[in-house]
Design a protein around this motif. Structure first.
Motif, PDB file in Angstrom:
ATOM      1  N   ARG A 150      26.776  76.832  66.689  1.00  0.00           N
ATOM      2  CA  ARG A 150      25.978  76.004  65.785  1.00  0.00           C
ATOM      3  C   ARG A 150      26.746  75.695  64.506  1.00  0.00           C
ATOM      4  NH1 ARG A 150      20.207  79.332  66.316  1.00  0.00           N
ATOM      5  NH2 ARG A 150      19.771  78.729  68.509  1.00  0.00           N
ATOM      6  N   LEU A 151      27.442  76.714  63.991  1.00  0.00           N
ATOM      7  CA  LEU A 151      28.225  76.495  62.778  1.00  0.00           C
ATOM      8  C   LEU A 151      29.343  75.470  63.020  1.00  0.00           C
ATOM      9  CD1 LEU A 151      28.859  77.234  59.840  1.00  0.00           C
ATOM     10  CD2 LEU A 151      30.260  79.127  60.701  1.00  0.00           C
ATOM     11  N   GLY A 152      29.939  75.508  64.228  1.00  0.00           N
ATOM     12  CA  GLY A 152      30.977  74.538  64.547  1.00  0.00           C
ATOM     13  C   GLY A 152      30.456  73.115  64.575  1.00  0.00           C
ATOM     14  N   TRP A 153      29.296  72.915  65.184  1.00  0.00           N
ATOM     15  CA  TRP A 153      28.713  71.571  65.216  1.00  0.00           C
ATOM     16  C   TRP A 153      28.328  71.098  63.825  1.00  0.00           C
ATOM     17  CZ3 TRP A 153      29.497  68.396  68.911  1.00  0.00           C
ATOM     18  CH2 TRP A 153      29.670  68.844  70.241  1.00  0.00           C
ATOM     19  N   VAL A 154      27.818  72.058  63.030  1.00  0.00           N
ATOM     20  CA  VAL A 154      27.498  71.688  61.647  1.00  0.00           C
ATOM     21  C   VAL A 154      28.766  71.295  60.888  1.00  0.00           C
ATOM     22  CG1 VAL A 154      26.639  72.579  59.433  1.00  0.00           C
ATOM     23  CG2 VAL A 154      25.397  73.069  61.548  1.00  0.00           C
ATOM     24  N   THR A 155      29.858  72.025  61.160  1.00  0.00           N
ATOM     25  CA  THR A 155      31.124  71.699  60.501  1.00  0.00           C
ATOM     26  C   THR A 155      31.629  70.323  60.915  1.00  0.00           C
ATOM     27  OG1 THR A 155      31.718  74.049  60.425  1.00  0.00           O
ATOM     28  CG2 THR A 155      33.503  72.450  60.171  1.00  0.00           C
ATOM     29  N   ILE A 156      31.540  69.998  62.219  1.00  0.00           N
ATOM     30  CA  ILE A 156      31.967  68.680  62.689  1.00  0.00           C
ATOM     31  C   ILE A 156      31.119  67.579  62.065  1.00  0.00           C
ATOM     32  CG2 ILE A 156      32.133  67.203  64.722  1.00  0.00           C
ATOM     33  CD1 ILE A 156      32.851  69.704  66.333  1.00  0.00           C
ATOM     34  N   ALA A 157      29.811  67.808  62.032  1.00  0.00           N
ATOM     35  CA  ALA A 157      28.933  66.801  61.429  1.00  0.00           C
ATOM     36  C   ALA A 157      29.226  66.626  59.943  1.00  0.00           C
ATOM     37  CB  ALA A 157      27.470  67.202  61.645  1.00  0.00           C
ATOM     38  N   PHE A 158      29.471  67.762  59.280  1.00  0.00           N
ATOM     39  CA  PHE A 158      29.782  67.693  57.853  1.00  0.00           C
ATOM     40  C   PHE A 158      31.102  66.954  57.624  1.00  0.00           C
ATOM     41  CE2 PHE A 158      31.668  69.569  53.995  1.00  0.00           C
ATOM     42  CZ  PHE A 158      30.679  69.237  53.081  1.00  0.00           C
TER      43      PHE A 158
ATOM     44  N   VAL B  22      33.955  61.952  56.018  1.00  0.00           N
ATOM     45  CA  VAL B  22      34.836  60.804  56.266  1.00  0.00           C
ATOM     46  C   VAL B  22      34.107  59.504  55.956  1.00  0.00           C
ATOM     47  CG1 VAL B  22      36.083  59.542  58.044  1.00  0.00           C
ATOM     48  CG2 VAL B  22      36.268  62.025  57.934  1.00  0.00           C
ATOM     49  N   ILE B  23      32.835  59.425  56.365  1.00  0.00           N
ATOM     50  CA  ILE B  23      32.058  58.208  56.082  1.00  0.00           C
ATOM     51  C   ILE B  23      31.887  58.017  54.584  1.00  0.00           C
ATOM     52  CG2 ILE B  23      29.794  57.120  56.360  1.00  0.00           C
ATOM     53  CD1 ILE B  23      29.606  58.505  59.087  1.00  0.00           C
ATOM     54  N   VAL B  24      31.564  59.101  53.881  1.00  0.00           N
ATOM     55  CA  VAL B  24      31.428  59.010  52.423  1.00  0.00           C
ATOM     56  C   VAL B  24      32.754  58.622  51.780  1.00  0.00           C
ATOM     57  CG1 VAL B  24      30.955  60.349  50.333  1.00  0.00           C
ATOM     58  CG2 VAL B  24      29.497  60.615  52.349  1.00  0.00           C
TER      59      VAL B  24
ATOM     60  N   LEU C  88      40.672  64.411  55.068  1.00  0.00           N
ATOM     61  CA  LEU C  88      41.473  65.614  55.309  1.00  0.00           C
ATOM     62  C   LEU C  88      41.010  66.779  54.445  1.00  0.00           C
ATOM     63  CD1 LEU C  88      45.109  64.194  55.674  1.00  0.00           C
ATOM     64  CD2 LEU C  88      43.646  65.144  57.468  1.00  0.00           C
ATOM     65  N   SER C  89      40.663  66.494  53.209  1.00  0.00           N
ATOM     66  CA  SER C  89      40.181  67.573  52.332  1.00  0.00           C
ATOM     67  C   SER C  89      38.895  68.176  52.870  1.00  0.00           C
ATOM     68  CB  SER C  89      39.970  67.023  50.918  1.00  0.00           C
ATOM     69  OG  SER C  89      41.165  66.506  50.385  1.00  0.00           O
ATOM     70  N   VAL C  90      37.949  67.296  53.268  1.00  0.00           N
ATOM     71  CA  VAL C  90      36.693  67.793  53.816  1.00  0.00           C
ATOM     72  C   VAL C  90      36.937  68.567  55.107  1.00  0.00           C
ATOM     73  CG1 VAL C  90      34.482  67.071  54.794  1.00  0.00           C
ATOM     74  CG2 VAL C  90      35.326  65.995  52.715  1.00  0.00           C
ATOM     75  N   ALA C  91      37.817  68.037  55.966  1.00  0.00           N
ATOM     76  CA  ALA C  91      38.099  68.717  57.228  1.00  0.00           C
ATOM     77  C   ALA C  91      38.725  70.094  56.993  1.00  0.00           C
ATOM     78  CB  ALA C  91      39.022  67.851  58.078  1.00  0.00           C
ATOM     79  N   LEU C  92      39.666  70.165  56.054  1.00  0.00           N
ATOM     80  CA  LEU C  92      40.288  71.458  55.762  1.00  0.00           C
ATOM     81  C   LEU C  92      39.277  72.457  55.219  1.00  0.00           C
ATOM     82  CD1 LEU C  92      43.697  70.345  54.188  1.00  0.00           C
ATOM     83  CD2 LEU C  92      43.328  71.381  56.421  1.00  0.00           C
TER      84      LEU C  92
END
Length: 472
Positions: A170-178, A183-185, A37-41
């Motif tokens: 592109r920034l949105g896809w980078v944000t989703i990937a990040f 979440v994996i980390v 959640l922190s990363v997503a926010l």
């Protein structure tokens, strides 16, 4: 149970099977959710911040170019011949004019621009500028309108948002990937914390299970001073208490077996003698009356001794704390009742009693039994027609007898279970009376000890906390 031992399926109280997550799985899930959640926010916040910043930059650039172009005196003359897009700083912009009546004049041959009220209001001078996003031929444009030098006419510039949308996509896809990577980390971090952080808990659990299987009450080894160490310390204290209770229980059973053996053997001998005599023809008639009476008295005395011993054992085996059903008790009344009981058992003795009110919070029956045991002990050791002095003042009860007294070396041991001095082993008694006194005193936060009085006899001192008046 899963491969990592994280989830177990067990029957619930309703008979159905339910999933029960382990502490490790909860740590992993909580860590994953919290960090995810922190990363997503952060990612979403960065995306919207970039989007707003790009939009503001584009709007400022459009307004600046439109205002500079509108300030040119020959704009309309040049516009009649066509204004090249590069003149406004971009090759893909659309340029148009609109008058106060809403009549548009598009300077290129592209798709029509649907101008509306915002641009007309600027042409009429009602607003200094307008800025909005329009859909032209299926493509998004940012449209700005500013007034020109000629009244009633506004300059309209439209710039496509294709490049900006492509960058934001592109920034949105980078944000989703990040976010997914975060979440994996987070899941890996939670698994690491659950594996390493809960290792002391698993070690403590294994030790506790080993103790439960083997009943080996050896204290656990403690490392550090964290919460797990505090838990292990508390568990060690519980082990010490359990071991002490087990030792006391075994000692009580052993002592009780030893004490019960003598009266049971004597009782069995007398019963066997009565049985053998009764089976012989006229056996009971041939038995001398004095011998028969003595034999029956011995049986009755041994039964009474067994009854007393079993009652004392039952009372002494109660190792629980003070019960909740307590009440204020006047110790002076307890002493008076105990004196009346002992006087009936020892009518030849004289009791000198002096008491003052002293209120104790506790059980009246327990306190009366302790005081009665002290008086019985004094009556047992006092000579025929002896004198027993009982005094109660400020919570201190003293019982003096005129017996031979107690050796100083034996005084610390007379309150132990089944302990009797060599002189007392020939006298009736179970060796539990004074032990019960000490137990009752400790249950009421008091104490008891033995000493000598002025005449050389024994003095028993019982101290109980309380007050002179009943405040209840």
């Amino acid at each position: 149970m899963s491969a990592w031992g994280l989830v177990a399926m067990r029957p619930g109280s309703d008979g159905r099977w339910h999933y029960r997550r382990s502490l490790a799985s909860r740590v992993i899930w909580l860590t994953t959710i919290a960090v995810g959640l922190s990363v997503a926010l952060v990612a979403v916040g960065a995306y919207f911040t970039a989007r707003v910043q790009m939009q503001n930059t584009l709007d400022d650039s459009l307004l600046d170019r439109a205002n500079k172009a509108a300030a040119t005196d020959t704009l309309l003359e040049v516009g009649a011949r066509g204004v090249p897009p590069w003149a406004l700083g971009a090759a893909d912009v659309r340029i148009a004019f609109v008058d106060y009546k809403g009549n548009p004049a598009i300077l290129d041959r592209g798709p029509a621009i649907e101008l509306g009220a915002p641009e007309i209001e600027v042409a009429r001078g009602e607003h200094s500028s307008s800025l909005r996003t329009l859909l032209i031929a299926g493509e998004r444009y940012r449209v700005v309108a500013v007034p020109t030098q000629q009244d009633g006419i506004a300059l309209v510039i439209a710039q496509p948002l294709e490049d900006q949308d492509r960058t934001l996509s592109r920034l949105g896809w980078v944000t989703i990937a990040f976010g997914a990577f975060g979440v994996i980390v987070a899941a890996l971090a939670g698994w690491t914390v659950a594996s390493n952080g809960l290792r002391p808990v698993r070690k403590l659990t294994d030790s506790v299970e080993h103790i439960a299987r083997t009943e080996d009450f050896t204290p656990l080894s403690i490392e550090g001073d964290d919460e797990v160490a505090r838990l292990a310390t508390a568990f060690n204290h519980m082990l010490v208490a359990l071991d002490a209770s087990r030792v006391r229980q075994r000692q009580l059973v052993a002592d009780a077996s030893h004490e019960l053996r003598t009266p049971l053997t004597a009782l069995r001998t007398n019963v066997d003698l009565l049985t053998m005599t009764a089976r012989q023809p006229d056996g009971l008639r041939n038995l001398p009356p004095d011998a028969r009476e003595e034999l029956l008295d011995d049986v009755q005395a041994q039964i009474e001794e067994l009854t007393t011993l079993i009652g004392d054992l039952t009372s002494l085996a109660r190792d629980e704390p003070m019960p909740i059903q307590v009440e204020p008790v006047d110790l002076a009344d307890v002493v008076d009742h105990a004196i009346q009981r002992v006087r009936r058992r020892a009518p030849s003795l004289e009791f000198e009693v002096f008491t003052r009110p002293w209120w104790v919070i506790g059980e009246a029956a327990e306190l009366e039994r302790a005081v009665t045991n002290l008086l019985d002990n004094a009556a047992k050791w006092s000579p025929e027609a002896g004198h027993v002095t009982v005094r109660l003042s400020d919570g201190v009860l003293t019982v003096d007898d005129q017996g031979p007294g107690i050796n100083e070396a034996d005084r610390p041991r007379i309150f132990d279970r089944f302990w009797r001095s060599p002189d007392a082993r020939t006298l009736p008694g179970s060796g539990l009376g004074l032990a019960i006194v000490r137990q009752v005193a400790e249950r009421h936060s008091g104490s008891v000890h033995a000493t000598a009085n002025a005449s050389g006899g024994a003095r028993m001192v019982l101290r109980l906390p309380g007050r002179e008046k009943n405040d209840a």
